[in-house]
Scaffold this active site. Structure first.
Site, PDB file in Angstrom:
ATOM      1  N   THR A  44       0.818  -1.211   0.000  1.00  0.00           N
ATOM      2  CA  THR A  44       0.000   0.000   0.000  1.00  0.00           C
ATOM      3  C   THR A  44       0.852   1.262   0.000  1.00  0.00           C
ATOM      4  OG1 THR A  44      -0.131  -0.152   2.414  1.00  0.00           O
ATOM      5  CG2 THR A  44      -1.941  -1.108   1.156  1.00  0.00           C
ATOM      6  N   SER A 147       8.072   4.501   6.762  1.00  0.00           N
ATOM      7  CA  SER A 147       7.116   5.071   7.705  1.00  0.00           C
ATOM      8  C   SER A 147       7.577   4.787   9.135  1.00  0.00           C
ATOM      9  CB  SER A 147       5.712   4.527   7.429  1.00  0.00           C
ATOM     10  OG  SER A 147       4.739   5.218   8.181  1.00  0.00           O
ATOM     11  N   LYS A 157       9.236   4.723  -2.148  1.00  0.00           N
ATOM     12  CA  LYS A 157       7.914   4.997  -2.722  1.00  0.00           C
ATOM     13  C   LYS A 157       8.023   6.018  -3.842  1.00  0.00           C
ATOM     14  CE  LYS A 157       4.937   7.653  -0.569  1.00  0.00           C
ATOM     15  NZ  LYS A 157       3.934   8.225   0.357  1.00  0.00           N
ATOM     16  N   ASP A 305       5.169  10.339  13.127  1.00  0.00           N
ATOM     17  CA  ASP A 305       6.014   9.180  12.878  1.00  0.00           C
ATOM     18  C   ASP A 305       7.253   9.592  12.101  1.00  0.00           C
ATOM     19  OD1 ASP A 305       4.824   9.620  10.410  1.00  0.00           O
ATOM     20  OD2 ASP A 305       4.511   7.509   9.983  1.00  0.00           O
ATOM     21  N   ASP A 307       8.419   9.506   9.020  1.00  0.00           N
ATOM     22  CA  ASP A 307       8.360  10.332   7.809  1.00  0.00           C
ATOM     23  C   ASP A 307       7.314  11.438   7.926  1.00  0.00           C
ATOM     24  OD1 ASP A 307       6.185   8.549   7.601  1.00  0.00           O
ATOM     25  OD2 ASP A 307       6.207   8.655   5.413  1.00  0.00           O
ATOM     26  N   ASP A 309       4.058  11.542   8.175  1.00  0.00           N
ATOM     27  CA  ASP A 309       2.772  11.536   7.473  1.00  0.00           C
ATOM     28  C   ASP A 309       1.645  11.031   8.374  1.00  0.00           C
ATOM     29  OD1 ASP A 309       3.336   8.817   7.537  1.00  0.00           O
ATOM     30  OD2 ASP A 309       2.775   8.463   5.449  1.00  0.00           O
ATOM     31  N   ARG A 310       1.964  10.696   9.622  1.00  0.00           N
ATOM     32  CA  ARG A 310       0.946  10.316  10.600  1.00  0.00           C
ATOM     33  C   ARG A 310       1.199  11.090  11.885  1.00  0.00           C
ATOM     34  NH1 ARG A 310      -0.078   3.802   9.880  1.00  0.00           N
ATOM     35  NH2 ARG A 310       0.417   3.687   7.662  1.00  0.00           N
ATOM     36  N   GLU A 393      -7.939   5.181   9.427  1.00  0.00           N
ATOM     37  CA  GLU A 393      -7.983   4.795  10.838  1.00  0.00           C
ATOM     38  C   GLU A 393      -6.604   4.689  11.478  1.00  0.00           C
ATOM     39  OE1 GLU A 393      -6.289   1.437   9.158  1.00  0.00           O
ATOM     40  OE2 GLU A 393      -7.873   2.712   8.371  1.00  0.00           O
ATOM     41  N   SER A 394      -5.556   4.643  10.663  1.00  0.00           N
ATOM     42  CA  SER A 394      -4.207   4.455  11.194  1.00  0.00           C
ATOM     43  C   SER A 394      -3.478   5.781  11.385  1.00  0.00           C
ATOM     44  CB  SER A 394      -3.402   3.527  10.290  1.00  0.00           C
ATOM     45  OG  SER A 394      -3.407   3.988   8.956  1.00  0.00           O
TER      46      SER A 394
END
Length: 581
Positions: A44, A147, A157, A305, A307, A309-310, A393-394
């Protein structure tokens, strides 16, 4: 199996990755393309693996980068390629390898000024800023990051000109070409020495930090945060945004404290995650123990996190907010306070996110766009403004600029974290308090995710289910209203199934990067009903997979299978602590 005794505690020396050995394996070990686990495989979020397992080595990066160069040529993408890395040990080596191939192929590459680390959303932001108004000579990018995966992992990526993660058509092309080059033992890969690549006329330096930080006032109301004088704390978790936060505080005059600015490829400063591994996951209470322990020092604190992105939000009253709570509050706030957004802008969610979002979206009078797991499904909607908000959701989300145009087409941990501060400043309540208010109107759901080992064959069977494969009449005592194998928003396969009733649901899907499958479940009737849903979900999934023996897969062989455990035992071990992928 119990939660690891190390969970939530400082990482002991014995579990730290041996960085010299990791880097040596990257350069010296050669993957065997006849072994499935050693081939290039885009999940993903790109190709991920470890040099110790021969799944992320120099040959992988050489072939993937050459495949990207060939893809660019086939699509006449001749603008610059924005290249960014995070702080994982393998990222620097992979960047050096990639540059050697990119320079040999004559690609204009934009490296970070001052050897700076570059968050994933910053690459998306740079691509979109460059491409704005252009029809020819557009840019694309590469993000080198696994990540929040453990320190021994690497990730790679490709971001096409739309600025988001490449879709499955693109990644399938790149994956196939890379594996062909791997099988040909690098024949067809162009490469020059790293020193020459750095001096090449096609290699440039770009000030990512200034371009991103100075633009933040166009997506977040920085004035209201500044005027509220909120005491903000941030933990970059040793990630790529470590030098961005001080610049954000300086440029926008925020009372923001970076509680830890250490960068170390072993991530020895982390507290250990639930399974005894180091994982920089801002949605995990175990990994976030340091910041949770500081919650009374600040009005609001947050982390991102590796990188960036969260994100994770910590409040005084609630501690670490579950990601679904954060999504709900953000949606409810944004669509009532972004008055320049298009009236038709919809809410994007993944199929395994809380159904609380559905109820809030209906109340707001907005359309719901529900898609399979993977942020790539939101890219087009964010790009054209038909999606005002997109989240999963993550702990990943993003939304439009104040004027209703695109900010990024990838997740951005920094922006939603700052939104939490904006909400607190404007509403006089932090996101935890705002969520409690929402539950009084929309209900108080109980949500959890549990994981179980699965073989490749089992994962394939689960991914290819049709509604006819599972025909239960009831779920936890309620009549089943729908069984889905395709997402309602775009009719794309969800790679599993979702079973829904009036007051609850479960979804099961295989992991894209690990030998596990996941069961997500939610109930609006409380924890006991949630346990019933999980029990019935096990029975349904076991029935589908019963013809295949219980697995003992590499990487999770120490964990008992879900079929061998009670729901209570499984929940105790595999609580929903964010997506490990």
């Amino acid at each position: 199996m119990k939660i690891s005794p190390l969970a939530g505690k400082p990482a002991p020396p014995g579990i730290l990755v041996n960085v010299p050995r990791l880097i040596t394996a990257y350069y010296n070990e050669i993957p065997d393309p006849s072994v499935p686990e050693q081939r290039v495989a885009f999940g993903t979020s790109g190709h991920r693996g470890s040099s110790f397992k021969l799944s992320f080595n120099e040959w992988h990066i050489l072939t993937i980068t050459q495949a990207i160069c060939l893809y660019r040529a086939s699509k006449n993408i001749v603008g610059p390629l924005f290249l960014g890395i995070d702080t994982h040990a393998l990222s620097v080596s992979a960047c050096a390898t990639a540059l050697e191939v990119l320079a040999a192929n004559g690609v204009e590459v934009m490296l970070a000024q001052g050897e700076e680390y570059t968050p994933t959303p910053v690459i998306s932001h740079a691509i979109l800023a460059y491409n704005r108004g252009r029809k020819n000579g557009v840019a694309d990018g590469i993000v080198i990051s696994p990540s929040h995966n453990p320190p021994h992992d690497g990730g790679f990526k490709y971001d096409p000109p739309n600025g988001g993660a490449a879709d499955t058509v693109v990644t399938a092309w790149i994956e196939a070409k890379a594996n062909a080059l791997l099988e040909a033992r690098l024949k067809g890969v162009k490469r020059i020495l790293h020193a020459r690549a750095l001096r090449a006329s096609t290699t440039h330096r770009h000030d990512y930090v200034t371009a991103y930080v100075n633009d933040l006032g166009n997506v977040i109301d920085m004035d209201i945060i500044r005027s509220a004088k909120l005491r903000l704390g941030v933990d970059p978790l040793g990630g790529a945004g470590v030098h961005y936060w001080p610049r954000i505080a300086e440029e926008h005059k925020l009372n923001l404290t970076v509680v830890n600015d250490e960068v170390d490829p072993t991530f020895r400063f982390m507290t250990v995650d639930w399974d005894g591994q180091i994982r920089m996951d801002p949605s995990s209470s175990y990994a976030m123990q340091r910041l949770i322990g500081m919650k009374d020092r600040f009005d609001l604190s947050f982390a991102c996190d590796t990188d960036h992105d969260r994100h994770g939000i910590v409040t005084k009253g609630e501690g670490l907010l579950p990601p679904n709570h954060d999504l709900c509050v953000a949606i409810y706030y944004l669509f009532q306070n972004r008055l320049r957004w298009p009236k038709s802008a919809a809410v994007g969610k993944t199929i395994v996110s809380s159904q609380m979002i559905d109820r809030i979206t209906a109340k707001l009078g907005r359309k719901l766009f529900e898609v399979p797991v993977g942020f790539k499904w939101f890219v087009d909607g964010l790009l054209d403004g038909s999606l005002g908000f997109a989240g999963e959701e993550s702990a990943g989300s993003i939304f439009l600029r104040l004027d209703g145009t695109v900010w990024t087409t990838d997740k951005d941990g920094m922006v939603p974290a700052l939104l939490a501060a904006e909400m607190t400043a404007r509403m006089g309540r932090d996101p935890g308090e705002l969520y409690r208010k929402l539950t009084r109107e929309f209900g108080c759901p109980a949500y959890e995710r549990i994981d179980a080992p699965a073989t490749l064959e089992q994962k394939q069977r689960l991914a290819n289910l049709s509604p006819e494969n599972a025909k239960p009449a009831e779920l936890a005592g309620e009549k089943i209203q729908a069984i889905l194998t395709h997402a309602p928003g775009n009719d794309a396969p969800i790679g599993g199934l979702k079973v829904m009733t009036a007051n609850g649901w479960f979804a099961a899907r295989p992991s894209g990067t690990e030998n596990i499958y996941k069961i997500y479940a939610e109930s609006f009737r409380g924890t006991d009903h949630l346990r019933q849903i999980q029990t019935d979900a096990q029975i349904i999934i076991n029935d589908v997979l019963k013809a295949i023996p219980t697995p003992d897969p590499v990487g999770v062989k120490s964990l008992p299978s879900l079929q061998q455990m009670t729901v209570e035992e499984a929940v105790a071990v595999w609580r929903n602590e964010g997506d490990p992928n």
